[in-house]
Design a protein around this motif. Sequence first.
Motif, PDB file in Angstrom:
ATOM      1  N   ASP A  14       0.848  -1.204   0.000  1.00 13.17           N
ATOM      2  CA  ASP A  14       0.000   0.000   0.000  1.00 13.17           C
ATOM      3  C   ASP A  14       0.876   1.245   0.000  1.00 13.17           C
ATOM      4  OD1 ASP A  14      -2.392  -1.458   0.175  1.00 13.17           O
ATOM      5  OD2 ASP A  14      -2.052  -1.741   2.328  1.00 13.17           O
ATOM      6  N   SER A  15       1.820   1.239  -0.873  1.00 14.18           N
ATOM      7  CA  SER A  15       2.874   2.253  -0.831  1.00 14.18           C
ATOM      8  C   SER A  15       2.390   3.658  -1.168  1.00 14.18           C
ATOM      9  CB  SER A  15       3.957   1.843  -1.819  1.00 14.18           C
ATOM     10  OG  SER A  15       4.764   2.919  -2.151  1.00 14.18           O
ATOM     11  N   ARG A  16       2.742   4.590  -0.308  1.00 21.51           N
ATOM     12  CA  ARG A  16       2.430   6.000  -0.576  1.00 21.51           C
ATOM     13  C   ARG A  16       3.289   6.526  -1.733  1.00 21.51           C
ATOM     14  NH1 ARG A  16       1.037   5.761   4.867  1.00 21.51           N
ATOM     15  NH2 ARG A  16      -0.643   7.186   5.497  1.00 21.51           N
ATOM     16  N   SER A  17       4.554   6.160  -1.738  1.00 25.28           N
ATOM     17  CA  SER A  17       5.410   6.683  -2.825  1.00 25.28           C
ATOM     18  C   SER A  17       4.953   6.141  -4.168  1.00 25.28           C
ATOM     19  CB  SER A  17       6.885   6.368  -2.560  1.00 25.28           C
ATOM     20  OG  SER A  17       7.097   4.992  -2.390  1.00 25.28           O
ATOM     21  N   THR A  18       4.512   4.881  -4.199  1.00 26.36           N
ATOM     22  CA  THR A  18       4.007   4.313  -5.456  1.00 26.36           C
ATOM     23  C   THR A  18       2.735   5.042  -5.882  1.00 26.36           C
ATOM     24  OG1 THR A  18       4.962   2.175  -4.936  1.00 26.36           O
ATOM     25  CG2 THR A  18       3.213   2.176  -6.587  1.00 26.36           C
ATOM     26  N   PHE A  19       1.895   5.383  -4.903  1.00 26.76           N
ATOM     27  CA  PHE A  19       0.671   6.128  -5.221  1.00 26.76           C
ATOM     28  C   PHE A  19       1.015   7.482  -5.840  1.00 26.76           C
ATOM     29  CE2 PHE A  19      -2.730   9.097  -4.118  1.00 26.76           C
ATOM     30  CZ  PHE A  19      -3.812   8.450  -4.704  1.00 26.76           C
ATOM     31  N   THR A  75      10.531   6.306  -4.133  1.00 23.18           N
ATOM     32  CA  THR A  75      11.110   5.548  -3.019  1.00 23.18           C
ATOM     33  C   THR A  75      10.525   6.017  -1.692  1.00 23.18           C
ATOM     34  OG1 THR A  75      13.170   4.917  -1.873  1.00 23.18           O
ATOM     35  CG2 THR A  75      13.083   7.150  -2.756  1.00 23.18           C
ATOM     36  N   PRO A  76      10.398   5.107  -0.738  1.00 27.50           N
ATOM     37  CA  PRO A  76      10.156   5.565   0.632  1.00 27.50           C
ATOM     38  C   PRO A  76      11.506   5.971   1.230  1.00 27.50           C
ATOM     39  CG  PRO A  76      10.192   3.162   0.565  1.00 27.50           C
ATOM     40  CD  PRO A  76      10.406   3.645  -0.853  1.00 27.50           C
ATOM     41  N   ILE A  77      11.483   6.832   2.238  1.00 26.98           N
ATOM     42  CA  ILE A  77      12.712   7.094   3.003  1.00 26.98           C
ATOM     43  C   ILE A  77      12.819   5.990   4.050  1.00 26.98           C
ATOM     44  CG2 ILE A  77      13.928   8.697   4.524  1.00 26.98           C
ATOM     45  CD1 ILE A  77      13.504   9.809   1.684  1.00 26.98           C
ATOM     46  N   TYR A  78      13.911   5.274   3.989  1.00 25.45           N
ATOM     47  CA  TYR A  78      14.193   4.216   4.967  1.00 25.45           C
ATOM     48  C   TYR A  78      15.540   4.504   5.612  1.00 25.45           C
ATOM     49  CZ  TYR A  78      10.590   0.725   3.570  1.00 25.45           C
ATOM     50  OH  TYR A  78       9.425   0.044   3.341  1.00 25.45           O
ATOM     51  N   LYS A  79      15.533   4.547   6.921  1.00 23.58           N
ATOM     52  CA  LYS A  79      16.795   4.718   7.665  1.00 23.58           C
ATOM     53  C   LYS A  79      17.620   5.879   7.097  1.00 23.58           C
ATOM     54  CE  LYS A  79      16.279   0.872  10.168  1.00 23.58           C
ATOM     55  NZ  LYS A  79      14.836   0.674  10.013  1.00 23.58           N
ATOM     56  N   ALA A  80      16.956   7.000   6.934  1.00 28.14           N
ATOM     57  CA  ALA A  80      17.603   8.229   6.466  1.00 28.14           C
ATOM     58  C   ALA A  80      18.224   8.097   5.083  1.00 28.14           C
ATOM     59  CB  ALA A  80      18.648   8.697   7.479  1.00 28.14           C
ATOM     60  N   ALA A 107       9.563  10.907  -3.384  1.00 30.96           N
ATOM     61  CA  ALA A 107       9.824  10.204  -2.133  1.00 30.96           C
ATOM     62  C   ALA A 107       8.758  10.520  -1.097  1.00 30.96           C
ATOM     63  CB  ALA A 107      11.202  10.600  -1.592  1.00 30.96           C
ATOM     64  N   THR A 108       8.517   9.559  -0.215  1.00 31.31           N
ATOM     65  CA  THR A 108       7.657   9.809   0.936  1.00 31.31           C
ATOM     66  C   THR A 108       8.407   9.392   2.197  1.00 31.31           C
ATOM     67  OG1 THR A 108       6.591   7.637   0.728  1.00 31.31           O
ATOM     68  CG2 THR A 108       5.475   9.490  -0.308  1.00 31.31           C
ATOM     69  N   GLY A 109       8.173  10.153   3.270  1.00 30.46           N
ATOM     70  CA  GLY A 109       8.851   9.859   4.527  1.00 30.46           C
ATOM     71  C   GLY A 109       7.901   9.977   5.690  1.00 30.46           C
ATOM     72  N   GLY A 110       8.326   9.449   6.839  1.00 32.89           N
ATOM     73  CA  GLY A 110       7.502   9.526   8.041  1.00 32.89           C
ATOM     74  C   GLY A 110       7.347  10.961   8.508  1.00 32.89           C
TER      75      GLY A 110
HETATM   76  C1  LIG Z   1      12.023   0.194   7.690  1.00 34.44           C
HETATM   77  C2  LIG Z   1      11.518   1.616   7.697  1.00 34.44           C
HETATM   78  C3  LIG Z   1      12.417   2.652   7.898  1.00 34.44           C
HETATM   79  C4  LIG Z   1      11.966   3.961   7.881  1.00 34.44           C
HETATM   80  N1  LIG Z   1      12.869   4.965   8.075  1.00 34.44           N
HETATM   81  C5  LIG Z   1      12.455   6.253   7.990  1.00 34.44           C
HETATM   82  C6  LIG Z   1      13.395   7.319   8.172  1.00 34.44           C
HETATM   83  O1  LIG Z   1      14.570   7.130   8.419  1.00 34.44           O
HETATM   84  N2  LIG Z   1      12.936   8.594   8.043  1.00 34.44           N
HETATM   85  C7  LIG Z   1      11.617   8.874   7.762  1.00 34.44           C
HETATM   86  O2  LIG Z   1      11.262  10.048   7.635  1.00 34.44           O
HETATM   87  N3  LIG Z   1      10.709   7.873   7.614  1.00 34.44           N
HETATM   88  C8  LIG Z   1      11.104   6.585   7.729  1.00 34.44           C
HETATM   89  N4  LIG Z   1      10.193   5.567   7.562  1.00 34.44           N
HETATM   90  C9  LIG Z   1       8.786   5.898   7.241  1.00 34.44           C
HETATM   91  C10 LIG Z   1       8.547   5.797   5.738  1.00 34.44           C
HETATM   92  O3  LIG Z   1       9.451   6.582   5.005  1.00 34.44           O
HETATM   93  C11 LIG Z   1       7.135   6.264   5.391  1.00 34.44           C
HETATM   94  O4  LIG Z   1       6.197   5.438   6.030  1.00 34.44           O
HETATM   95  C12 LIG Z   1       6.899   6.273   3.895  1.00 34.44           C
HETATM   96  O5  LIG Z   1       5.708   6.962   3.608  1.00 34.44           O
HETATM   97  C13 LIG Z   1       6.792   4.868   3.348  1.00 34.44           C
HETATM   98  O6  LIG Z   1       6.628   4.957   1.955  1.00 34.44           O
HETATM   99  P1  LIG Z   1       5.919   3.772   1.142  1.00 34.44           P
HETATM  100  O7  LIG Z   1       4.507   3.709   1.637  1.00 34.44           O
HETATM  101  O8  LIG Z   1       6.042   4.173  -0.271  1.00 34.44           O
HETATM  102  O9  LIG Z   1       6.682   2.510   1.439  1.00 34.44           O
HETATM  103  C14 LIG Z   1      10.609   4.247   7.629  1.00 34.44           C
HETATM  104  C15 LIG Z   1       9.703   3.188   7.443  1.00 34.44           C
HETATM  105  C16 LIG Z   1      10.150   1.885   7.474  1.00 34.44           C
HETATM  106  C17 LIG Z   1       9.160   0.752   7.271  1.00 34.44           C
END
Ligand SMILES: Cc1cc2nc3c(=O)[nH]c(=O)nc-3n(C[C@H](O)[C@H](O)[C@H](O)COP(=O)(O)O)c2cc1C
Length: 217
Positions: A14-19, A75-80, A107-110
């Motif tokens: 259900d990826s936000r970045s894919t959406f 891409t999602p942001i993962y681990k910075a 990109a999407t991030g938390g």
């Molecule tokens: C393993 C993991 C690591 C993440 N690390 C970060 C991070 O370092 N910084 C951030 O802002 N969000 C982080 N997030 C949140 C994701 O970036 C956020 O939920 C994003 O919208 C996911 O995109 P997606 O739905 O396309 O996968 C992380 C999420 C996961 C599952």
Amino acid sequence: MTTVLTLSGSPSPDSRSTFLVSTVAARLHDLGIDNRSLDVRDIPAHDLLHARFDSPAIVDLVNEVQRADAIVIGTPIYKAAYSGVLKALLDVLPQTAFHDKLILPVATGGSPAHFLAVDYALKPVLSALGARHILSTLFATEAQLVRNADRGYVFADEVRTRLDDAVEQLMQGVVGKARQAGNMRSNIRNNAPGTVAGNMRSAGPFERPRTRAAAGA
Ligand SMILES: Cc1cc2nc3c(=O)[nH]c(=O)nc-3n(C[C@H](O)[C@H](O)[C@H](O)COP(=O)(O)O)c2cc1C
């Protein structure tokens, strides 16, 4: 013919970045730009993990990249940084795969905390693959993409504005690139209404292209 490839680099179903990437694709489609899409989730994991350059999925991926004039990379942001699966995909591309491609990172991030991750982590890799024309990142936080009842997402207003800007930049880039290459379709050359150039023209240089609102947008 101008072709845009969208590449989604999230492992999430259900990826936000894919959406967000799909919404860019829908807008481009409305503007008369051909686009094709590839999702990292559709490439067999063992092909990526074992870097099977000769697997049909990876050969297809390389061919699609070669054919494209512009690439939208989500891409999602993962681990910075950006996602590991996207890196696995980028690793199987030829060294100059992005030479002459216009790139739009999405990109999407938390939170906004790692907004710059695309600049310091992804863009150097895109450059290493030969990209010289990389547009500003289209970025949204989770809070700016709220899930709706149809399992899609609704954009916050500021994301909608950034989306419009990103599509406009991409359109200007691909139209300019096609003009430069002298391979415009005749209907584009004629600026006919309903064509890429016609739509760009009717939108005016400082207005946004008029598009059908994409699902959730
Ligand atoms: C393993 C993991 C690591 C993440 N690390 C970060 C991070 O370092 N910084 C951030 O802002 N969000 C982080 N997030 C949140 C994701 O970036 C956020 O939920 C994003 O919208 C996911 O995109 P997606 O739905 O396309 O996968 C992380 C999420 C996961 C599952």
